[in-house]
Design a protein around this motif. Sequence first.
Motif, PDB file in Angstrom:
ATOM      1  N   MET A   1       0.920  -1.309  -0.024  1.00  0.00           N
ATOM      2  CA  MET A   1       0.044   0.068  -0.011  1.00  0.00           C
ATOM      3  C   MET A   1       0.864   1.186  -0.008  1.00  0.00           C
ATOM      4  SD  MET A   1      -3.107  -1.070   2.736  1.00  0.00           S
ATOM      5  CE  MET A   1      -2.065  -0.780   3.801  1.00  0.00           C
ATOM      6  N   ASP A   2       0.667   2.232  -0.802  1.00  0.00           N
ATOM      7  CA  ASP A   2       1.071   3.419  -0.975  1.00  0.00           C
ATOM      8  C   ASP A   2      -0.119   4.378  -0.553  1.00  0.00           C
ATOM      9  OD1 ASP A   2       3.530   4.855  -1.554  1.00  0.00           O
ATOM     10  OD2 ASP A   2       2.225   5.968  -2.621  1.00  0.00           O
ATOM     11  N   LEU A   3      -0.018   5.073   0.566  1.00  0.00           N
ATOM     12  CA  LEU A   3      -1.245   5.933   0.958  1.00  0.00           C
ATOM     13  C   LEU A   3      -1.000   7.181   0.945  1.00  0.00           C
ATOM     14  CD1 LEU A   3      -2.501   3.505   3.808  1.00  0.00           C
ATOM     15  CD2 LEU A   3      -3.173   3.350   1.354  1.00  0.00           C
ATOM     16  N   ALA A   4      -1.948   8.002   0.350  1.00  0.00           N
ATOM     17  CA  ALA A   4      -1.751   9.362   0.347  1.00  0.00           C
ATOM     18  C   ALA A   4      -1.693  10.123   1.412  1.00  0.00           C
ATOM     19  CB  ALA A   4      -2.623  10.019  -0.661  1.00  0.00           C
TER      20      ALA A   4
ATOM     21  N   ILE B   1       0.345 -13.335   2.948  1.00  0.00           N
ATOM     22  CA  ILE B   1       1.619 -13.456   3.668  1.00  0.00           C
ATOM     23  C   ILE B   1       1.836 -12.283   4.401  1.00  0.00           C
ATOM     24  CG2 ILE B   1       4.023 -14.166   3.528  1.00  0.00           C
ATOM     25  CD1 ILE B   1       2.271 -16.150   2.714  1.00  0.00           C
ATOM     26  N   GLY B   2       1.567 -10.958   3.766  1.00  0.00           N
ATOM     27  CA  GLY B   2       1.787  -9.876   4.668  1.00  0.00           C
ATOM     28  C   GLY B   2       1.072  -8.619   3.748  1.00  0.00           C
ATOM     29  N   ILE B   3       0.853  -7.481   4.350  1.00  0.00           N
ATOM     30  CA  ILE B   3       0.519  -6.355   4.032  1.00  0.00           C
ATOM     31  C   ILE B   3       1.461  -5.208   4.300  1.00  0.00           C
ATOM     32  CG2 ILE B   3      -1.306  -4.548   3.757  1.00  0.00           C
ATOM     33  CD1 ILE B   3      -3.404  -6.660   4.500  1.00  0.00           C
ATOM     34  N   CYS B   4       2.231  -4.715   3.313  1.00  0.00           N
ATOM     35  CA  CYS B   4       3.539  -3.936   3.311  1.00  0.00           C
ATOM     36  C   CYS B   4       2.950  -2.595   3.118  1.00  0.00           C
ATOM     37  CB  CYS B   4       4.407  -4.331   2.493  1.00  0.00           C
ATOM     38  SG  CYS B   4       4.931  -6.129   2.480  1.00  0.00           S
ATOM     39  N   TYR B   5       3.598  -1.691   4.037  1.00  0.00           N
ATOM     40  CA  TYR B   5       2.892  -0.087   3.768  1.00  0.00           C
ATOM     41  C   TYR B   5       4.276   0.667   4.151  1.00  0.00           C
ATOM     42  CZ  TYR B   5       2.708  -0.543   8.913  1.00  0.00           C
ATOM     43  OH  TYR B   5       2.899  -0.629  10.456  1.00  0.00           O
TER      44      TYR B   5
ATOM     45  N   ILE C   1       3.387  -5.254   7.707  1.00  0.00           N
ATOM     46  CA  ILE C   1       4.910  -5.133   7.543  1.00  0.00           C
ATOM     47  C   ILE C   1       5.168  -3.714   7.385  1.00  0.00           C
ATOM     48  CG2 ILE C   1       7.049  -5.748   6.439  1.00  0.00           C
ATOM     49  CD1 ILE C   1       5.388  -8.291   5.742  1.00  0.00           C
ATOM     50  N   ASP C   2       5.822  -2.996   8.016  1.00  0.00           N
ATOM     51  CA  ASP C   2       6.426  -1.703   8.324  1.00  0.00           C
ATOM     52  C   ASP C   2       7.357  -1.517   7.222  1.00  0.00           C
ATOM     53  OD1 ASP C   2       7.281   1.044   8.151  1.00  0.00           O
ATOM     54  OD2 ASP C   2       7.133   1.223  10.487  1.00  0.00           O
ATOM     55  N   VAL C   3       7.485  -1.025   6.142  1.00  0.00           N
ATOM     56  CA  VAL C   3       8.657  -0.954   5.169  1.00  0.00           C
ATOM     57  C   VAL C   3       9.351   0.387   5.238  1.00  0.00           C
ATOM     58  CG1 VAL C   3       9.269  -1.231   2.867  1.00  0.00           C
ATOM     59  CG2 VAL C   3       7.589  -2.412   3.490  1.00  0.00           C
ATOM     60  N   ALA C   4      10.558   0.385   5.837  1.00  0.00           N
ATOM     61  CA  ALA C   4      11.263   1.726   5.903  1.00  0.00           C
ATOM     62  C   ALA C   4      11.773   2.328   4.490  1.00  0.00           C
ATOM     63  CB  ALA C   4      12.480   1.469   6.625  1.00  0.00           C
ATOM     64  N   GLN C   5      11.602   3.412   3.922  1.00  0.00           N
ATOM     65  CA  GLN C   5      11.797   3.968   2.870  1.00  0.00           C
ATOM     66  C   GLN C   5      13.109   4.403   2.609  1.00  0.00           C
ATOM     67  OE1 GLN C   5       8.958   4.000   0.460  1.00  0.00           O
ATOM     68  NE2 GLN C   5       8.420   2.333   1.844  1.00  0.00           N
ATOM     69  N   GLY C   6      14.034   3.753   2.519  1.00  0.00           N
ATOM     70  CA  GLY C   6      15.281   3.896   2.344  1.00  0.00           C
ATOM     71  C   GLY C   6      16.225   2.942   1.871  1.00  0.00           C
TER      72      GLY C   6
ATOM     73  N   LYS D   1       3.388  10.484 -10.448  1.00  0.00           N
ATOM     74  CA  LYS D   1       2.458   9.478 -10.079  1.00  0.00           C
ATOM     75  C   LYS D   1       3.149   8.114 -10.221  1.00  0.00           C
ATOM     76  CE  LYS D   1       0.007  12.655  -8.920  1.00  0.00           C
ATOM     77  NZ  LYS D   1       0.043  12.925  -7.453  1.00  0.00           N
ATOM     78  N   ILE D   2       4.078   7.603  -9.352  1.00  0.00           N
ATOM     79  CA  ILE D   2       4.701   6.303  -9.510  1.00  0.00           C
ATOM     80  C   ILE D   2       4.094   5.666  -8.152  1.00  0.00           C
ATOM     81  CG2 ILE D   2       6.666   7.157 -10.499  1.00  0.00           C
ATOM     82  CD1 ILE D   2       8.070   7.043  -7.751  1.00  0.00           C
ATOM     83  N   ASP D   3       2.893   6.048  -7.622  1.00  0.00           N
ATOM     84  CA  ASP D   3       2.225   5.420  -6.471  1.00  0.00           C
ATOM     85  C   ASP D   3       2.030   3.860  -6.563  1.00  0.00           C
ATOM     86  OD1 ASP D   3       0.938   7.989  -5.021  1.00  0.00           O
ATOM     87  OD2 ASP D   3       1.254   8.032  -7.163  1.00  0.00           O
ATOM     88  N   LEU D   4       1.639   3.137  -7.928  1.00  0.00           N
ATOM     89  CA  LEU D   4       1.322   1.965  -8.057  1.00  0.00           C
ATOM     90  C   LEU D   4       2.475   1.143  -7.772  1.00  0.00           C
ATOM     91  CD1 LEU D   4      -1.444   2.844  -8.707  1.00  0.00           C
ATOM     92  CD2 LEU D   4      -1.750   0.797 -10.268  1.00  0.00           C
ATOM     93  N   LEU D   5       3.585   1.757  -8.612  1.00  0.00           N
ATOM     94  CA  LEU D   5       4.995   1.043  -8.577  1.00  0.00           C
ATOM     95  C   LEU D   5       5.531   1.066  -7.250  1.00  0.00           C
ATOM     96  CD1 LEU D   5       7.293  -0.570  -9.938  1.00  0.00           C
ATOM     97  CD2 LEU D   5       8.187   1.373 -10.515  1.00  0.00           C
ATOM     98  N   ALA D   6       5.516   2.117  -6.626  1.00  0.00           N
ATOM     99  CA  ALA D   6       6.021   2.351  -5.079  1.00  0.00           C
ATOM    100  C   ALA D   6       5.318   1.168  -4.312  1.00  0.00           C
ATOM    101  CB  ALA D   6       5.661   3.675  -4.642  1.00  0.00           C
ATOM    102  N   ALA D   7       4.110   0.965  -4.239  1.00  0.00           N
ATOM    103  CA  ALA D   7       3.287  -0.062  -3.403  1.00  0.00           C
ATOM    104  C   ALA D   7       3.626  -1.449  -3.825  1.00  0.00           C
ATOM    105  CB  ALA D   7       1.813   0.161  -3.801  1.00  0.00           C
ATOM    106  N   LEU D   8       3.862  -1.600  -5.209  1.00  0.00           N
ATOM    107  CA  LEU D   8       4.449  -3.045  -5.627  1.00  0.00           C
ATOM    108  C   LEU D   8       5.913  -3.281  -4.937  1.00  0.00           C
ATOM    109  CD1 LEU D   8       3.550  -5.173  -7.405  1.00  0.00           C
ATOM    110  CD2 LEU D   8       4.632  -3.865  -9.248  1.00  0.00           C
ATOM    111  N   LEU D   9       6.648  -2.214  -4.879  1.00  0.00           N
ATOM    112  CA  LEU D   9       8.051  -2.558  -4.554  1.00  0.00           C
ATOM    113  C   LEU D   9       8.017  -2.752  -2.954  1.00  0.00           C
ATOM    114  CD1 LEU D   9      10.218  -0.197  -6.709  1.00  0.00           C
ATOM    115  CD2 LEU D   9      10.072  -2.830  -6.635  1.00  0.00           C
ATOM    116  N   ASP D  10       7.094  -1.936  -2.319  1.00  0.00           N
ATOM    117  CA  ASP D  10       6.881  -2.301  -0.939  1.00  0.00           C
ATOM    118  C   ASP D  10       6.567  -3.688  -0.721  1.00  0.00           C
ATOM    119  OD1 ASP D  10       7.353   0.151  -0.136  1.00  0.00           O
ATOM    120  OD2 ASP D  10       5.335   0.734   0.169  1.00  0.00           O
ATOM    121  N   ALA D  11       5.579  -4.240  -1.488  1.00  0.00           N
ATOM    122  CA  ALA D  11       5.370  -5.604  -1.298  1.00  0.00           C
ATOM    123  C   ALA D  11       6.271  -6.635  -1.768  1.00  0.00           C
ATOM    124  CB  ALA D  11       3.955  -5.867  -2.204  1.00  0.00           C
TER     125      ALA D  11
END
Length: 570
Positions: free
Chosen positions: A363-366, A451-455, A475-480, A534-544
Motif C-alpha cells: 500500500m502507498d497511501l496518500a 502473507i503480509g500487507i506492506c506499507y 509489515i512496516d517498510v522503511a523507505q530507505g 505518479k509512481i504510486d502503484l509501482l511504489a506500492a508494488l516494491l513495498d510488497a
Amino acid sequence: MIDQVTTYAKAIVSKKILASKKVVQACKRHLKDLEKSEQDDFPYYFDVRKSEAVIKFIGSLPNPDDGKPMTLINYQAFIIGSLFGWKKKETGYRRYTMAVVSMARKQGKSIIVAGIALYMLRYEKTPLVARQIYTAANKRDQAKVTFNYAVAFLDSLRKISKYFRQHTRIKRDEIEDVTSHSFIKPLSKDTKGIQGLNALLGILDEQADSNDCSVLEAIQKSQRQQEQPLTIVISTVSTNVNGWFHEKEYRYATQVLNGEIKDDSYFAIWYEQENEEELQDEKTWIKSNPILISKKISKKLLPKLREDWERAQSMETTTSSKIFTFNMWQQASEDSYISVKEWANTLVEDKPNLYGRDVYLGMDLARVGDLSAVSWVVPIEEENKFYVDGHGFVGTRGGIENKIQRDKIEYSMLHKRGEVTFSNLQSGNIDDQQIIDYIYNLINEYHWNVIGICYDRYSANHIIDTFNEDGFTMIDVAQGYATLSEPTKQFRKLVQDKKIMHPDNRMLEIAVNNSVVKSVNDAIILDKTMYRNKIDLLAALLDAFTQAYNHDFSTSYSKDDDYYENQFHF
C-alpha cells in the motif's frame, strides 16, 4: 506495368530487405489483401495505375536545392502507393482514411507528406472544388514545417511548369489552387475557427511529443461530410511514453498489424529497432532508417549515424540517439528504472489462475487526498514467476478534469477500464473505506492466503489499524536504501529476465514509465521527488516486493497437488 508497392512488399516479406516486425506485417497485409481482392466478397481492389501515377508525380517534384527530381526510394513509394492505390470496389474511392507512419529522423518524411498535399490540391477530383488541406500541429511553428516544405517544392515546380504557374498561387500562409478554390494552410490549436473546418486532408507531423490530440480530433470531426477523407500522422517517437501517440496510436497500430483489430480503413507502418542488442549491429539499422537502402545516401549517412551512436555511448547519453536515430520509445531520464520495451515484454493477455494463491500486498497511501495505491504480488509457483497488478484511488478535490489537466493522466479513461476508483467523499479526499473494502473484496474473490500487507510508515492511518485488528501480518517498510535497494534491483532483473507477468494495466504502466532511480554508491531506490509524475502503484508494488522477492518457490507448489484436485470427484 510496374507495381512498386507490391514489389517492395514482396522484397520485405521474402527477407531480401531487412525490416522490423511491424513493417513485415504491413507488407504481408498488402499481399494478403491483393489475393483477397480477387474474391467478389472482398470490398477493395488495388489500382496499380493510380498508385504509380501519384508515385510518379511526387517523385518528379524538383529538389529546391538543385532543381533535380526528388526520385522516391522504395519505402516512400510503398507508403504513397498504398494510400492512393487501394480503393473501394463499390465507389472507387480510397480505402484508407487514416494513416500512421513512424520512422527515425531524416528519412525523407517531408517528401511524402508535402508531395501528397500538393497532389491532392491540384489533382483530386472528390470534391471538385473547395478542397481544404491542412498541415497541422499543436503549435503554429510546428504546423508550418510541412507547409513550408510544400511551399519550397511548389516554388521550384512553378519555375519549370507553366501549368502549375497558371493554376497555383503561393501566399504568406496559404497555397491556393485558383481554379478549384482549394488551399493548403497550416493549422494549430490556437488557429481561429479550428472547430469550423471541412478538411479533405489533414497532415500531422511529429506528434509523439504532444499531450493533446485536440487538433487531430478537430480534423477528423470536420471530415465527416467528405466522401474520401484522409488523415496522415507521421512522426518519430519520443520520451512522451504516457502521451496519446504512444498510449493510443502506437497501441492501436500494433493491434491492427497483429490482426487483433480489424480496421480496413487504417494504414499503419512502423520502422523501428526492436531491441537494444540490434543497436550493436549496424546492419540492422535499416529497420528504423529505411533510407539506408539507397547506397548513395547510405554512403554519406551511415558514417554519421555510427559516429553519433559511438559518441552517445561514450558520454552515456544514449536516450536521444535511441529516439531520433533508431525510433525507439524511451523514458526522458537516463536514470529511468525500467524501459518501455522491457515492461511491454512481460505483458500477458491471459491472466493465470490466481485462486487460492499466496499473495503479498503493498500500500502507498496518500497523506492528504491526492492518490493512493494498492498493489499485489502473486507467486505463480508452477512457472517460477510473479504475477503483479495494482489499483489506484483518486482524490477529486477541485474536480477530476482539473486533476487530469494537472497530472496529464486520463483518469476518466482509467476509471472506465477499472484501474482507478474515484473518491466518494464530498470533500474529494481519498476515502479510506473504499481502500479497505477493495482489499477485502480482492482477498475474498481469490481466496488468497495473505502473507503480509506492506506499507510506508509515514502514510500510516486507520487503514493500517483496521487490518492489524483483523489479524493480518502488517509489515512496516522503511523507505530507505537499506530496505528497498535489493528488492528494487531484483524486481528490475526479474522484469528483464521475463520472470514478472502483468496485465494491460495502464495506470501501472504510467507508474513504471515515470519511475526514475537515485543511487548512493551501488544502492538504488525510486526517486520520490518525482512524485508529481505518479509512481504510486509501482511504489506500492516494491513495498510488497520487499517480502515477495524472498519467496521460496521450491516448497509451496508441487505437480502432485493436482492429484487431490482430480482424483476424488465421484
